[in-house]
Design a protein around this motif. Structure first.
Motif, short mmCIF file in Angstrom:
data_model
loop_
_atom_site.label_atom_id
_atom_site.label_comp_id
_atom_site.label_asym_id
_atom_site.label_seq_id
_atom_site.Cartn_x
_atom_site.Cartn_y
_atom_site.Cartn_z
N ASN A 2 29.55 -29.06 6.73
CA ASN A 2 29.00 -28.66 8.02
C ASN A 2 27.57 -29.14 8.24
O ASN A 2 27.01 -28.90 9.28
CB ASN A 2 29.08 -27.14 8.18
N ILE A 27 30.72 -18.17 20.97
CA ILE A 27 31.68 -19.27 20.96
C ILE A 27 31.21 -20.29 19.93
O ILE A 27 30.08 -20.77 19.99
CB ILE A 27 31.80 -19.92 22.35
N VAL A 28 32.10 -20.60 19.00
CA VAL A 28 31.81 -21.58 17.95
C VAL A 28 32.98 -22.55 17.91
O VAL A 28 34.14 -22.13 17.90
CB VAL A 28 31.66 -20.90 16.57
N SER A 29 32.69 -23.81 17.89
CA SER A 29 33.73 -24.83 17.75
C SER A 29 33.67 -25.35 16.32
O SER A 29 32.65 -25.87 15.89
CB SER A 29 33.48 -25.96 18.74
N SER A 30 34.77 -25.17 15.59
CA SER A 30 34.79 -25.62 14.20
C SER A 30 36.20 -25.91 13.75
O SER A 30 37.15 -25.27 14.19
CB SER A 30 34.18 -24.54 13.29
N HIS A 31 36.34 -26.86 12.85
CA HIS A 31 37.62 -27.12 12.20
C HIS A 31 37.59 -26.60 10.76
O HIS A 31 38.56 -26.75 10.04
CB HIS A 31 37.95 -28.62 12.22
N VAL A 43 39.67 -15.10 16.53
CA VAL A 43 39.56 -16.50 16.92
C VAL A 43 40.51 -16.86 18.05
O VAL A 43 41.55 -16.24 18.22
CB VAL A 43 39.83 -17.46 15.73
N VAL A 45 42.34 -20.43 19.24
CA VAL A 45 42.58 -21.81 18.82
C VAL A 45 43.10 -22.55 20.04
O VAL A 45 44.07 -22.14 20.67
CB VAL A 45 43.61 -21.89 17.68
#
Length: 99
Positions: A2, A27-31, A43, A45
């Motif tokens: 990260n 709001i968090v954008s993560s893979h 979450v 998706v």
């Protein structure tokens, strides 16, 4: 990875959790699912612009932790693998991808 050092990871987790405790929308954008497990309790998706899941992180993890893999590929329409247009076993499913 990260891109944050351990101190930065702790700082951002604390900040996000503080906002959530204040009942703010975060709001968090993560893979990085492991990071989401450490940070979030719920979450959404989104894939290809559509809502795929709206659930707790624990429910998502349980749902995704199976031992079955689904693959959608244009190669499936051409008979890959082993000359079959669709292949399925107890652990693997291959189907042509939607056009």
């Amino acid at each position: 990875m990260n891109g944050l050092d351990p101190e930065g990871i702790r700082w951002i987790r604390t900040l996000l959790q503080r906002f959530a405790a204040e009942r703010r929308t975060v709001i968090v954008s993560s893979h990085l699912m492991h990071e989401m497990e450490e940070t979030a309790d719920h979450v959404l998706v989104i894939g290809r612009g559509r809502l795929i899941a709206d659930t707790s992180i624990s429910a998502l993890t349980l749902r995704a932790a199976g031992n079955h893999v689904h693959v959608a590929s244009p190669d499936a329409a051409r008979g890959w693998p082993r000359g079959r247009a669709a292949s399925q076993s107890s652990r693997f499913t291959l189907r042509p991808s939607p056009a």
